[in-house]
Design an enzyme around this catalytic site. Structure first.
Site, PDB file in Angstrom:
ATOM      1  N   HIS A  75     105.154  38.539 -54.553  1.00  0.00           N
ATOM      2  CA  HIS A  75     106.214  39.273 -53.844  1.00  0.00           C
ATOM      3  C   HIS A  75     107.570  38.933 -54.439  1.00  0.00           C
ATOM      4  O   HIS A  75     107.831  37.797 -54.826  1.00  0.00           O
ATOM      5  CB  HIS A  75     106.168  39.022 -52.335  1.00  0.00           C
ATOM      6  CG  HIS A  75     106.419  37.614 -51.896  1.00  0.00           C
ATOM      7  ND1 HIS A  75     107.679  37.091 -51.728  1.00  0.00           N
ATOM      8  CD2 HIS A  75     105.559  36.619 -51.554  1.00  0.00           C
ATOM      9  CE1 HIS A  75     107.594  35.839 -51.307  1.00  0.00           C
ATOM     10  NE2 HIS A  75     106.322  35.519 -51.198  1.00  0.00           N
ATOM     11  N   ASP A  77     110.682  39.213 -53.018  1.00  0.00           N
ATOM     12  CA  ASP A  77     111.758  38.711 -52.157  1.00  0.00           C
ATOM     13  C   ASP A  77     111.642  37.207 -51.965  1.00  0.00           C
ATOM     14  O   ASP A  77     110.620  36.591 -52.289  1.00  0.00           O
ATOM     15  CB  ASP A  77     111.740  39.416 -50.806  1.00  0.00           C
ATOM     16  CG  ASP A  77     110.458  39.149 -50.020  1.00  0.00           C
ATOM     17  OD1 ASP A  77     109.370  39.227 -50.631  1.00  0.00           O
ATOM     18  OD2 ASP A  77     110.524  38.867 -48.812  1.00  0.00           O
ATOM     19  N   GLU A 144     107.995  40.538 -48.266  1.00  0.00           N
ATOM     20  CA  GLU A 144     106.842  39.816 -47.731  1.00  0.00           C
ATOM     21  C   GLU A 144     107.251  38.848 -46.643  1.00  0.00           C
ATOM     22  O   GLU A 144     106.550  38.677 -45.640  1.00  0.00           O
ATOM     23  CB  GLU A 144     106.151  39.057 -48.880  1.00  0.00           C
ATOM     24  CG  GLU A 144     104.837  38.385 -48.495  1.00  0.00           C
ATOM     25  CD  GLU A 144     104.990  36.945 -48.036  1.00  0.00           C
ATOM     26  OE1 GLU A 144     103.994  36.369 -47.559  1.00  0.00           O
ATOM     27  OE2 GLU A 144     106.102  36.395 -48.149  1.00  0.00           O
ATOM     28  N   HIS A 457     110.770  27.570 -47.662  1.00  0.00           N
ATOM     29  CA  HIS A 457     111.535  28.157 -46.553  1.00  0.00           C
ATOM     30  C   HIS A 457     112.632  27.219 -46.067  1.00  0.00           C
ATOM     31  O   HIS A 457     113.122  27.361 -44.949  1.00  0.00           O
ATOM     32  CB  HIS A 457     110.630  28.550 -45.376  1.00  0.00           C
ATOM     33  CG  HIS A 457     109.628  29.609 -45.716  1.00  0.00           C
ATOM     34  ND1 HIS A 457     108.798  30.184 -44.781  1.00  0.00           N
ATOM     35  CD2 HIS A 457     109.327  30.212 -46.891  1.00  0.00           C
ATOM     36  CE1 HIS A 457     108.021  31.088 -45.364  1.00  0.00           C
ATOM     37  NE2 HIS A 457     108.335  31.110 -46.657  1.00  0.00           N
TER      38      HIS A 457
END
Length: 484
Positions: A75, A77, A144, A457
């Site tokens: 993905h 992003d 995603e 994250h």
């Protein structure tokens, strides 16, 4: 180890280019343009679907024309998070990376290796002229991280491959063959601010420096959640003295364990010193509770100017709901061979004031779809009892293991031959786009693997440099062994 020495150079060169292109979730337009230009400038068939997914095809090298077509997928992003005291504009600023020993890191922000390193590997293969492979399709999905929008929008027929390798896993040597499904629950507590009653004293309390992490991969690691910590203190204080809540802000991302937060609340003026004493005791207890997982947490409390407050009934109901909200692991897998794997969990991810409401986002995950719905309904019912407006996403499906996967056999055998050790074939509690691909392409054989990442994250995100070479070598060997 200097940047110039990173190997494989072709992959890290592509990764550096990717990190110069802003690509927050739902803002991938510049990345899409780059991918399209990349493919067309090399004479490769390139197409973009209505959702914004990009597919670039590359023909087989001589002698491999009859091999099955392999889809490589990642993905485009990235999760955008930064340290509180860092000025950074994810819509315009390039990610600044540096090498720390064997790790590649970013300066105060997420690194974007989730899943920029997967994108870089695909581009390096597309750009090569010395790699043996059959027909290849490189799929780059968008958004995603905040809704699997690209995978949801992918239509049957956009890809034509027989096998798919997802490059979005985070532990080298682990081959993933199944994943959890998920649902996002959002609760709104509408309110109109009120003037604070007389006789109240206002306090501002905060916590920061928590470890945080991915709400799927890290949910079983007993890490502190900033929202739950602040909610616990509010609840006990409300029960003892009464509380009027004025502000609650914590968390930004639906799929991350929140690392910091701040609350502003009022208590009877004659109880302020007791509340301060309670806070000090509470902080000490929480530090002890999480002394293994969260060693850098910082607490603060100070007096602050009076503010408008939430209505008393809404404030009370919200605090009670946040205390009761289930957070963490709900159940482990029952099958003995995967009893170590989380089956079902929930994570409260953010609390923010938006559009006249105090808004809570929580995400539920499970690899058993009936239990996923049960967990999501449990969270929904709690918020309904507290008087909130509740909206739930349609969710995304779990990816079920294929016990007869030819691709898995090839991946395991090539790994064993290359590295003289056994890989681990696993399921993962996080969501992968493979679940949605399996719905639209039910006959497609799929696996997922990738280099080692930590702290995804969060601004602690880091990429273990040596494992990129290992994944690259492994992938090239797999491409040679794809059957006809």
């Amino acid at each position: 180890m200097k940047n110039a020495e990173l190997t494989p150079k072709c992959v890290f060169d592509q990764f550096a280019k990717i990190n110069s292109i802003p690509r927050p979730s739902k803002h991938e337009e510049r990345m899409i343009d780059y991918l399209v230009e990349f493919g067309k400038s090399r004479g490769l068939e390139t197409k973009v679907d209505e959702t914004g997914n990009v597919l670039i095809k590359k023909g087989a090298t001589p002698g491999f024309e009859n091999r099955k077509t392999v889809v490589l997928q990642s993905h485009m992003d990235m999760v955008c998070d930064k340290l509180v005291d860092i000025e950074f504009d994810f819509l315009n600023d390039p990610i600044q990376t540096y090498v720390d020993g064997e790790w590649l890191k970013a300066k105060g922000t997420t690194l974007g290796a989730d899943d920029g390193i997967g994108v870089a590997i695909e581009l390096a293969i597309l750009d090569s002229n010395d790699i043996e492979h059959g027909p290849i399709e490189c799929l780059f999905t968008r958004d995603e991280e905040t809704g699997l929008t690209g995978a949801f929008g992918l239509q049957a027929g956009f890809m034509s491959g027989d096998m798919l390798i997802n490059l979005d896993s985070e532990d080298e040597g682990q081959i993933f063959v199944s994943c959890a499904g998920g649902i996002t629950t959002q609760a709104r507590f509408p309110f109109t601010y009120e003037a604070a009653p007389e006789g109240l004293f206002f306090l501002k309390a905060s916590v920061k420096g928590l470890t945080g992490g991915h709400s799927g991969d890290d949910i079983n690691k007993k890490r502190a959640n900033a929202i739950k910590i602040l909610s616990r203190f509010l609840y006990t204080t409300q029960e003892k003295y009464g509380v009027r809540l004025a502000r609650f802000e914590s968390g930004k991302l639906h799929n991350a364990i929140p690392r910091d937060g701040v609350i502003v609340f009022a208590v009877p003026a004659d109880k302020k010193e007791e509340v301060r004493a309670d806070w000090n005791i509470f902080c000490s207890e929480v530090e002890e509770e999480f002394h293994v997982t969260d060693t850098a947490m910082e607490f603060a409390m100070e007096s602050t100017a009076p503010e408008a407050v939430f209505p008393a009934p809404m404030s009370t109901a919200f605090i009670r709901a946040m205390q009761a909200l289930d957070n963490g692991v709900f159940s482990m897998c029952q099958d003995e061979e995967i009893s170590w794997l989380v089956e079902t969990s929930s994570n409260v991810a953010s609390v923010q004031i938006k559009d006249g409401a105090l808004c809570v986002v929580a995400s539920q995950r499970s690899n058993v779809m009936s239990n996923l719905r049960n967990m999501a309904n449990t969270v929904k019912a709690l918020f309904q009892l507290a008087g909130a407006e509740v909206i739930q996403s349609d969710g995304y499906p779990a990816w079920k293991m294929n016990p007869n996967s030819d691709l898995t056999k090839i991946v395991v055998e090539t790994y064993r031959e290359l590295f003289k050790k056994e890989p681990k074939v696993l399921g993962i509690h996080a969501g992968l786009e493979c679940g949605l691909f399996s719905e639209r392409y039910p006959g497609m054989d799929m696996v997922s693997f990738g280099p080692t990442l930590r702290g995804v994250h969060s601004p602690d995100e880091r990429l273990h440099i040596p494992t990129v070479q290992m994944v690259w070598d492994h992938l090239l060997e797999i491409l040679k062994k794809v059957p006809c």
